[in-house]
Design a protein around this motif. Structure first.
Motif, PDB file in Angstrom:
ATOM      1  N   GLY A 103       0.802  -1.227   0.000  1.00 11.34           N
ATOM      2  CA  GLY A 103       0.000   0.000   0.000  1.00 11.34           C
ATOM      3  C   GLY A 103       0.826   1.264   0.000  1.00 11.34           C
ATOM      4  N   PRO A 122      -6.042   2.147   2.943  1.00 13.31           N
ATOM      5  CA  PRO A 122      -6.571   3.317   2.229  1.00 13.31           C
ATOM      6  C   PRO A 122      -6.989   4.416   3.202  1.00 13.31           C
ATOM      7  CG  PRO A 122      -7.477   1.292   1.326  1.00 13.31           C
ATOM      8  CD  PRO A 122      -6.721   0.901   2.557  1.00 13.31           C
ATOM      9  N   TYR A 136      -0.232   4.982  -0.735  1.00 16.38           N
ATOM     10  CA  TYR A 136      -0.946   5.854   0.199  1.00 16.38           C
ATOM     11  C   TYR A 136      -0.005   6.656   1.099  1.00 16.38           C
ATOM     12  CZ  TYR A 136      -4.752   2.721  -1.145  1.00 16.38           C
ATOM     13  OH  TYR A 136      -5.664   1.978  -1.856  1.00 16.38           O
TER      14      TYR A 136
END
Length: 266
Positions: free
Chosen positions: A119, A231, A122
């Motif tokens: 991720g 997120p 982000y």
């Protein structure tokens, strides 16, 4: 024959452990070898698996001392830079983050733990970054992996300066370090800051750090680590009367992402 068979079995298990932790590949179980193991054979395998041997301890001490000396050097260099930048507060923050990126990455390289990052798209958000906390290694990872323009604050009043200067925040919502790696209850401070700044919240889920550097120990183990950015959680429409609900929601999100050994017991 016992010694030969026992050595082969130990080498097979070491190879499986290396492949499992380093490459993520699954190794099919080797054919079983019927060997009557002596007590000393079992002791050697336990030492290898738990990584508590004296050689490993010496290597760990060397790495910790190297980390300390390296941090002293980088801190001295950036302290001189900070003195020069006293008239420019925002540039001081930026340089402080660069110091963190360089030093944190360097310290993790010295410790040698394999790290998996998910991720990462982000980690450039202007946001409130939060992280679980169970080891000194968490600090090194946060220094390295939070974006430039990120500060940590202890008082809610400083939120105005964060908004005015387009900064991000980093907070450990548990408020203290977990002793056994299990997630502790979250305090409400990060929600209050979200209500004041309206910044999104980006959770950073750290796993394995409590096993790599256990509380009260100076032995750093080569445990694989993982950092997962979730997120961003929008806080634009959050309401003050629902603070407890938001705290529970984010805490439950963490609990669902952590492995069983790091989830809360209750």
């Amino acid at each position: 024959m016992e010694n030969s068979g026992g050595g082969a079995l130990l080498r097979n298990r070491r190879l499986e452990s290396f492949l499992d932790t380093s490459s993520g590949l699954r190794v099919e179980e080797a054919p079983k070898i019927l060997v009557k193991e002596r007590p000393e054979h079992r002791l050697k395998k336990d030492v290898y698996i738990n990584d508590n041997g004296w050689v490993s301890s010496i290597i760990s001490w060397i790495r910790i001392v190297t980390c300390f000396v390296s941090m002293m050097v980088t801190t001295f260099i950036w302290a001189l830079i900070m003195v020069v930048l006293i008239p420019w507060p925002y540039e001081r923050i930026r340089q402080g983050n660069i110091y963190g990126h360089v030093t944190g990455r360097m310290l993790m390289w010295i410790l040698g733990n394999p790290i998996k990052i998910e991720g990462a798209e982000y980690n450039n958000e202007r946001a409130i970054y939060i992280s679980n906390h169970a080891s000194p290694i968490d600090i090194f990872l946060i220094m390295w992996l939070t974006p430039t323009g990120t500060v940590g604050i202890a008082k809610k009043e400083a939120a105005r300066a964060v908004v005015r200067n387009n900064l991000s925040l980093i907070i450990f919502p548990e408020g203290t370090r977990s002793k056994n790696g299990r997630l502790l209850p979250f305090k409400k401070g990060f929600v209050h800051l979200a209500l004041q700044t309206r910044l999104p919240i980006v959770p950073m889920v750290l796993t394995g750090t409590h096993q790599a550097w256990r509380k009260g120990s100076l032995h750093v183990r080569p445990t694989p680590l993982a950092v997962k950015y979730l997120p961003p959680i929008s806080t634009e429409n959050w309401k003050a009367e629902k603070i407890d609900d938001y705290v529970k929601m984010v805490h439950d999100l963490y609990a669902a992402q952590l492995p069983e050994t790091q989830r809360p017991l209750s």
